[in-house]
Design an enzyme around this catalytic site. Structure first.
Site, short mmCIF file in Angstrom:
data_model
loop_
_atom_site.label_atom_id
_atom_site.label_comp_id
_atom_site.label_asym_id
_atom_site.label_seq_id
_atom_site.Cartn_x
_atom_site.Cartn_y
_atom_site.Cartn_z
N SER A 167 37.52 35.21 38.14
CA SER A 167 38.15 36.45 37.64
C SER A 167 38.31 36.35 36.14
O SER A 167 38.43 35.24 35.59
CB SER A 167 39.52 36.62 38.28
OG SER A 167 40.26 37.60 37.59
N TYR A 180 47.94 32.96 39.97
CA TYR A 180 46.55 33.40 40.19
C TYR A 180 45.63 32.93 39.05
O TYR A 180 44.55 32.39 39.29
CB TYR A 180 46.55 34.93 40.29
CG TYR A 180 45.20 35.56 40.55
CD1 TYR A 180 44.58 35.47 41.79
CD2 TYR A 180 44.56 36.30 39.54
CE1 TYR A 180 43.36 36.07 42.02
CE2 TYR A 180 43.33 36.90 39.78
CZ TYR A 180 42.73 36.79 41.01
OH TYR A 180 41.52 37.39 41.25
N LYS A 184 41.99 30.66 39.08
CA LYS A 184 40.71 31.24 38.69
C LYS A 184 40.11 30.51 37.49
O LYS A 184 38.89 30.38 37.37
CB LYS A 184 40.88 32.74 38.42
CG LYS A 184 41.20 33.53 39.69
CD LYS A 184 40.08 33.40 40.72
CE LYS A 184 40.30 34.20 41.98
NZ LYS A 184 39.17 34.15 42.90
N1 LIG Z 1 39.81 43.26 42.92
C1 LIG Z 1 39.83 42.79 41.69
O1 LIG Z 1 40.24 43.50 40.74
C2 LIG Z 1 39.34 41.41 41.41
C3 LIG Z 1 39.18 41.03 40.08
C4 LIG Z 1 38.74 39.76 39.79
C5 LIG Z 1 38.44 38.88 40.81
N2 LIG Z 1 38.59 39.25 42.10
C6 LIG Z 1 38.27 38.28 43.14
O2 LIG Z 1 37.32 38.84 44.02
C7 LIG Z 1 37.42 38.22 45.29
C8 LIG Z 1 37.48 39.31 46.34
O3 LIG Z 1 38.68 40.03 46.16
P1 LIG Z 1 38.84 41.55 46.52
O4 LIG Z 1 39.43 42.22 45.37
O5 LIG Z 1 37.59 42.08 47.14
O6 LIG Z 1 40.03 41.45 47.59
P2 LIG Z 1 40.11 41.61 49.15
O7 LIG Z 1 39.56 42.91 49.58
O8 LIG Z 1 41.50 41.24 49.50
O9 LIG Z 1 39.09 40.48 49.68
C9 LIG Z 1 39.44 39.15 49.83
C10 LIG Z 1 38.46 38.53 50.80
O10 LIG Z 1 38.79 37.15 50.93
C11 LIG Z 1 38.97 36.87 52.32
N3 LIG Z 1 39.95 35.82 52.49
C12 LIG Z 1 41.21 35.75 52.01
N4 LIG Z 1 41.82 34.65 52.45
C13 LIG Z 1 40.92 34.01 53.25
C14 LIG Z 1 40.95 32.82 54.03
N5 LIG Z 1 42.05 32.06 54.08
N6 LIG Z 1 39.85 32.47 54.71
C15 LIG Z 1 38.73 33.24 54.66
N7 LIG Z 1 38.63 34.36 53.95
C16 LIG Z 1 39.73 34.75 53.26
C17 LIG Z 1 39.46 38.18 52.92
O11 LIG Z 1 39.21 38.21 54.31
P3 LIG Z 1 40.26 37.97 55.48
O12 LIG Z 1 41.58 38.54 55.06
O13 LIG Z 1 39.62 38.69 56.63
O14 LIG Z 1 40.31 36.50 55.69
C18 LIG Z 1 38.57 39.16 52.18
O15 LIG Z 1 37.31 39.21 52.81
C19 LIG Z 1 38.67 37.34 45.23
O16 LIG Z 1 38.29 36.00 44.99
C20 LIG Z 1 39.43 37.89 44.04
O17 LIG Z 1 40.27 36.92 43.44
C21 LIG Z 1 39.05 40.50 42.43
#
Ligand SMILES: NC(=O)c1ccc[n+]([C@@H]2O[C@H](COP(=O)([O-])OP(=O)(O)OC[C@H]3O[C@@H](n4cnc5c(N)ncnc54)[C@H](OP(=O)(O)O)[C@@H]3O)[C@@H](O)[C@H]2O)c1
Length: 280
Positions: A167, A180, A184
């Site tokens: 991130s 967080y 990251k």
């Molecule tokens: N959204 C943003 O603005 C943003 C910005 C920068 C980086 N990111 C990064 O992008 C990635 C995806 O995030 P997102 O925004 O798409 O959020 P999200 O919709 O909450 O997705 C998170 C994913 O991680 C999985 N996950 C969480 N805990 C887990 C566990 N213990 N075991 C297996 N899977 C797990 C969730 O699935 P389950 O709950 O089904 O396990 C889900 O598929 C993350 O690493 C986040 O830090 C997001």
């Protein structure tokens, strides 16, 4: 840790060991996804779900993992090239068992995308060790479990690769990112370190740094998210970046480049600027 290079082979660099190459793209470009075996870990919602959908649409075979099995099946939507493998990344044995299934069914992997991550806001006043531990478990130990499970397969197969979703919060310290941000930042360091070892062997490494993306993780944010993009758009940026062979895939550029520039400022200016912009 460091060793000056000499013309003589050293024990750490056996004779004939491949060296880092300087070429135009930092990873081999991908022109066709058909037949490529991709494991998306964290594919049930948000960025991972949209990336898995897009890869299926572009012709890849995609294994989808995360905890919520129903959500994974909804993403797979009966696609003949999709394989649902539920797991919790914090459970080492579950990750290894899923890897064994893929090894048996696919006899290898071309790309692993570690997208799984947890997010929470934290400031000094709300410091909570239980929530810190939760982020460390998922964002760090969980990612290392995925590395442990897949690295031996990747090393046996030049041309295969791994992408790690970190991130922009890992670029440098930000308000509200007390737990967080450090997880990251560690992933950025991890992807950079992996590149030194994997690139000379012909493996690809992708460091993926999204800015703000509209997903369940950010749905609760009560502040204006600059440069917010959809999860669809994030997936397109990721897959297009991998196709080009980009090492550092970051988006949206207007926001991420601004932060990359800010982090090279002297600290006095950096803290002033971020405070000015966020009011925090
Ligand atoms: N959204 C943003 O603005 C943003 C910005 C920068 C980086 N990111 C990064 O992008 C990635 C995806 O995030 P997102 O925004 O798409 O959020 P999200 O919709 O909450 O997705 C998170 C994913 O991680 C999985 N996950 C969480 N805990 C887990 C566990 N213990 N075991 C297996 N899977 C797990 C969730 O699935 P389950 O709950 O089904 O396990 C889900 O598929 C993350 O690493 C986040 O830090 C997001």
């Amino acid at each position: 840790m460091f060793q000056l290079q000499s013309s003589e082979p050293s024990p750490a660099q056996p004779q004939g060991a491949p060296a880092l190459r300087r070429s135009r793209s930092m990873n081999p470009p991908i022109r066709d996804w058909h037949g490529r075996r991709v494991w998306v870990i964290g594919a049930s919602t948000g960025i991972g779900a949209e990336t898995a959908r897009l890869l299926l649409a572009r012709g890849a075979r995609v294994a989808l993992s995360a905890r919520k099995e129903d959500a994974l099946h909804a993403v797979a939507n009966g696609h003949p090239e999709a394989r649902v493998l539920p797991l919790d990344v914090t459970q080492h044995a579950q990750v290894l068992a899923a890897r064994d299934v893929l090894q048996a069914e696919w006899q290898g992997l071309d790309l692993v995308l570690v997208v799984a991550g947890a997010y929470n806001e934290m400031r000094a006043e709300s410091f909570d060790m239980a929530r810190v531990n939760q982020l460390l478990e998922v964002n760090l130990r969980g990612v290392f479990h995925c590395i442990d499970a897949t690295l031996p397969m990747l090393l046996k197969q030049p041309g295969s690769g791994i992408g790690i979703v970190s991130s922009v919060a890992g670029f440098s310290g930000l308000p509200r990112a007390l737990a967080y941000g450090p997880t990251k930042a560690a992933l950025i360091n991890l992807a950079e370190s992996l590149y030194f070892d994997l690139h000379p062997r012909g493996n690809a490494v992708y460091l993926i740094n999204p800015g703000f993306v509209e997903t369940p993780a950010t749905a609760g944010n009560d502040f204006v998210m600059p440069g917010l993009i959809s999860a669809d758009e994030a997936a397109k940026q990721i897959v297009d970046g991998i196709e080009r062979g980009t090492f550092h895939i970051h988006f949206p550029k207007g926001f991420t480049n601004w932060l990359r520039l800010a982090r090279v400022l002297p600290y006095r200016w950096y803290f002033w600027l971020i405070h000015k912009v966020t009011g925090l």
